[in-house]
Motif scaffolding. Structure first.
Motif, short mmCIF file in Angstrom:
data_model
loop_
_atom_site.label_atom_id
_atom_site.label_comp_id
_atom_site.label_asym_id
_atom_site.label_seq_id
_atom_site.Cartn_x
_atom_site.Cartn_y
_atom_site.Cartn_z
N HIS A 80 57.11 68.30 61.38
CA HIS A 80 55.86 67.62 61.72
C HIS A 80 54.67 68.26 61.01
CE1 HIS A 80 58.21 65.89 64.93
NE2 HIS A 80 57.18 65.26 65.45
N ASP A 81 53.74 67.43 60.57
CA ASP A 81 52.40 67.93 60.28
C ASP A 81 51.67 68.06 61.60
OD1 ASP A 81 52.74 67.93 57.51
OD2 ASP A 81 52.05 65.86 57.31
N ILE A 82 51.01 69.20 61.82
CA ILE A 82 50.35 69.48 63.10
C ILE A 82 48.89 69.80 62.84
CG2 ILE A 82 50.31 70.95 65.14
CD1 ILE A 82 53.31 71.35 64.81
N HIS A 83 48.00 69.17 63.62
CA HIS A 83 46.57 69.44 63.54
C HIS A 83 46.07 69.86 64.92
CE1 HIS A 83 45.53 67.79 59.48
NE2 HIS A 83 46.72 67.25 59.65
N LEU A 84 45.35 70.98 64.98
CA LEU A 84 44.77 71.49 66.21
C LEU A 84 43.26 71.53 66.07
CD1 LEU A 84 47.16 74.55 66.73
CD2 LEU A 84 47.47 72.20 67.58
N SER A 85 42.54 70.99 67.04
CA SER A 85 41.08 70.98 66.96
C SER A 85 40.50 71.12 68.35
CB SER A 85 40.60 69.68 66.32
OG SER A 85 39.19 69.68 66.17
N GLY A 86 39.70 72.15 68.54
CA GLY A 86 39.10 72.39 69.85
C GLY A 86 38.43 73.74 69.90
N PRO A 87 38.32 74.33 71.09
CA PRO A 87 37.69 75.64 71.23
C PRO A 87 38.40 76.69 70.39
CG PRO A 87 38.00 74.61 73.37
CD PRO A 87 38.74 73.77 72.38
N PRO A 88 37.71 77.80 70.07
CA PRO A 88 38.29 78.80 69.18
C PRO A 88 39.60 79.40 69.68
CG PRO A 88 35.99 79.31 69.65
CD PRO A 88 36.35 78.12 70.48
N ASP A 89 39.84 79.36 70.99
CA ASP A 89 41.08 79.94 71.50
C ASP A 89 42.23 78.94 71.57
OD1 ASP A 89 39.96 78.42 73.50
OD2 ASP A 89 40.25 79.89 75.10
N LEU A 90 42.01 77.72 71.10
CA LEU A 90 43.06 76.71 71.22
C LEU A 90 44.30 77.07 70.41
CD1 LEU A 90 43.87 73.84 72.26
CD2 LEU A 90 43.04 72.97 70.06
N ALA A 91 44.12 77.37 69.13
CA ALA A 91 45.27 77.69 68.28
C ALA A 91 46.01 78.94 68.77
CB ALA A 91 44.83 77.85 66.83
N PRO A 92 45.31 80.04 69.08
CA PRO A 92 46.06 81.20 69.60
C PRO A 92 46.80 80.89 70.89
CG PRO A 92 43.88 81.87 68.88
CD PRO A 92 43.89 80.37 68.85
N ALA A 93 46.21 80.05 71.75
CA ALA A 93 46.85 79.76 73.03
C ALA A 93 48.15 78.98 72.85
CB ALA A 93 45.89 78.96 73.92
N LEU A 94 48.21 78.17 71.79
CA LEU A 94 49.39 77.31 71.59
C LEU A 94 50.36 77.83 70.54
CD1 LEU A 94 47.68 73.79 71.59
CD2 LEU A 94 48.69 75.02 73.52
N ALA A 95 49.99 78.88 69.82
CA ALA A 95 50.75 79.31 68.65
C ALA A 95 52.22 79.59 68.95
CB ALA A 95 50.10 80.55 68.05
N ALA A 96 52.46 80.49 69.89
CA ALA A 96 53.85 80.89 70.15
C ALA A 96 54.68 79.71 70.61
CB ALA A 96 53.87 82.01 71.18
N GLN A 97 54.09 78.86 71.45
CA GLN A 97 54.85 77.71 71.95
C GLN A 97 55.21 76.75 70.83
OE1 GLN A 97 53.30 75.74 75.44
NE2 GLN A 97 54.21 73.78 74.88
N LEU A 98 54.28 76.47 69.93
CA LEU A 98 54.57 75.57 68.82
C LEU A 98 55.67 76.13 67.92
CD1 LEU A 98 50.94 74.47 67.92
CD2 LEU A 98 52.75 72.99 68.84
N LEU A 99 55.62 77.42 67.69
CA LEU A 99 56.66 78.04 66.87
C LEU A 99 58.02 78.00 67.59
CD1 LEU A 99 54.66 81.08 65.47
CD2 LEU A 99 55.26 78.96 64.29
#
Length: 401
Positions: A335-354
């Motif tokens: 999948h191509d994945i795009h994350l957009s939101g508060p600065p902590d959004l990507a760190p909060a979801l990183a491990a789960q997405l991986l």
């Protein structure tokens, strides 16, 4: 590369914990030794100090990857034209930076460290100067944009429609910086909530931030008929070129603006299977639901999942609901994945997405705050969290001022 990036990285780790003091010292040294240069900076320097250390962190991170460093510096050099930065300003900045680093490094400051930082800054400065000089003649330092309309979407959020005075050359998914005469030299980043339009207008979603100079002005004070300034487009969180992969997108709060622009562009490209999670703190915070429904109803390839806790629920509850929804989605492989939101959004979801088999190289988002005082090498997962570019770290609702 004539210097050892590891020496620079180690030197930065020594002073990073005293970042606030270091930046105060830097600006005091710069203004004291260079009369007149202070006029190029905003009157209130608190946020500017944060952005300085963030920019340094991003530069240090890229020193060992010339390709990433070159692209970052080129964007930074072009963008700094709006500050009226000239080649003669860079030696002054370099001298003050070295002075501040030396002051706070203590016994860790050695001739080797000083030489490495001096050589590194020389390369950085020249790359930015060259990038600014290479901008085609006639390209404005900034675009003047008339405010055509201001619509209050929620008590603390406004939707602005702008008309730049010249065609604005952005790509859906990029962001831009905005300034107003109400607060001269204060620039803040926002993502256009639209793909490029035939009439050249732009839509911005702005949330008021407590004590935020520009966000408060844009939400509460700016009226139709005023003129704002727009910096050049920035960012790499655009659609992957020629990709036919399915898309997974996550929009939280005003991060929806960037995702909305990407969906508009995707529709023009013919579309492909896309799932969008639209997350919010509560139902009221899903401020653009009409646009969400219009897009879903118009495009069979688009599916939207709305995620909002009951009123008064904690932020942790909102994140948990989003995590649960993503977990139910299943594998993210291919999948191509795009994350957009508060600065902590990507760190909060990183491990789960991986864990859901996402490929780090296919994940795109704007910059996130990074930590550099490490005792181990960076891993691909770290790069997922830390590689995205540019000075403007806190782009969205929790950090944009």
């Amino acid at each position: 590369m004539p210097f050892d990036p590891a020496v620079v990285r180690a030197g930065f780790a020594v002073v990073e914990r005293r970042a606030d003091q270091l930046t105060k010292y830097f600006y005091a040294h710069l203004f004291t030794n260079n009369p007149g240069i202070e006029a190029l900076f905003p009157a209130r320097l608190a946020e500017q100090r944060d952005r300085l250390i963030a920019a340094l962190a991003q530069l240090v991170l890229r020193l060992e990857d010339p390709e990433k460093l070159t692209g970052y510096l080129a964007a930074l050099g072009r963008d700094h034209r709006k500050f009226q930065a000239a080649p003669e300003h860079y030696p002054a900045v370099g001298a003050s930076l070295i002075a501040a680093l030396k002051h706070f490094s203590g016994t860790a400051w050695t001739p080797e460290v000083e030489q490495a930082w001096t050589e590194a800054f020389g390369i950085i400065a020249q790359a930015m100067i060259d990038a600014a000089a290479a901008v085609p003649a006639g390209t404005p330092r900034w675009w003047n944009a008339d405010v055509l309309a201001v619509r209050r979407a929620t008590p603390d959020l406004a939707v602005l429609t702008l008309a730049p005075d010249h065609p604005y050359p952005f790509t859906a998914g990029q962001y831009l910086t905005v300034s107003s005469d109400r607060h001269p030299q204060v620039w803040r980043p926002y993502s256009p909530a639209c793909a490029p339009r035939p009439d050249n207008t732009l839509e911005l979603h702005v949330r008021r931030v407590p004590d935020g100079l520009l966000s408060t002005a844009l939400v509460d004070e700016v009226r139709a008929g005023e003129t704002l300034r727009l910096g050049p487009p920035l960012g790499e969180a655009v659609l992957a070129e020629d990709s036919g992969r399915p898309l997974l997108m996550v929009a939280a709060g005003t991060g929806w603006a960037q995702i909305k622009a990407l969906l508009e562009q995707l529709a023009r490209n013919g579309g492909r299977p896309t799932t969008v999670f639209v997350a919010a703190r509560d139902d009221r915070d899903q401020y653009d639901l009409a646009a969400v429904h219009d897009l879903v109803n118009a495009h069979a390839w688009l599916h939207a999942v709305l995620s909002a806790p009951v009123p008064g629920a904690s932020r942790a509850t909102a994140i948990r609901l989003l995590r649960d929804g993503l977990r139910d989605y299943g594998t993210c492989a291919g999948h191509d994945i795009h994350l957009s939101g508060p600065p902590d959004l990507a760190p909060a979801l990183a491990a789960q997405l991986l864990d859901q088999h996402a490929d780090p190289g296919l994940i795109r988002h704007d910059p996130v705050t990074a930590t550099f005082n490490r005792s181990r090498p960076l891993t691909p997962a770290d790069w997922f969290l830390e590689e995205r570019e540019v000075l403007w770290i806190n782009r969205t609702e929790l950090g944009t001022a």
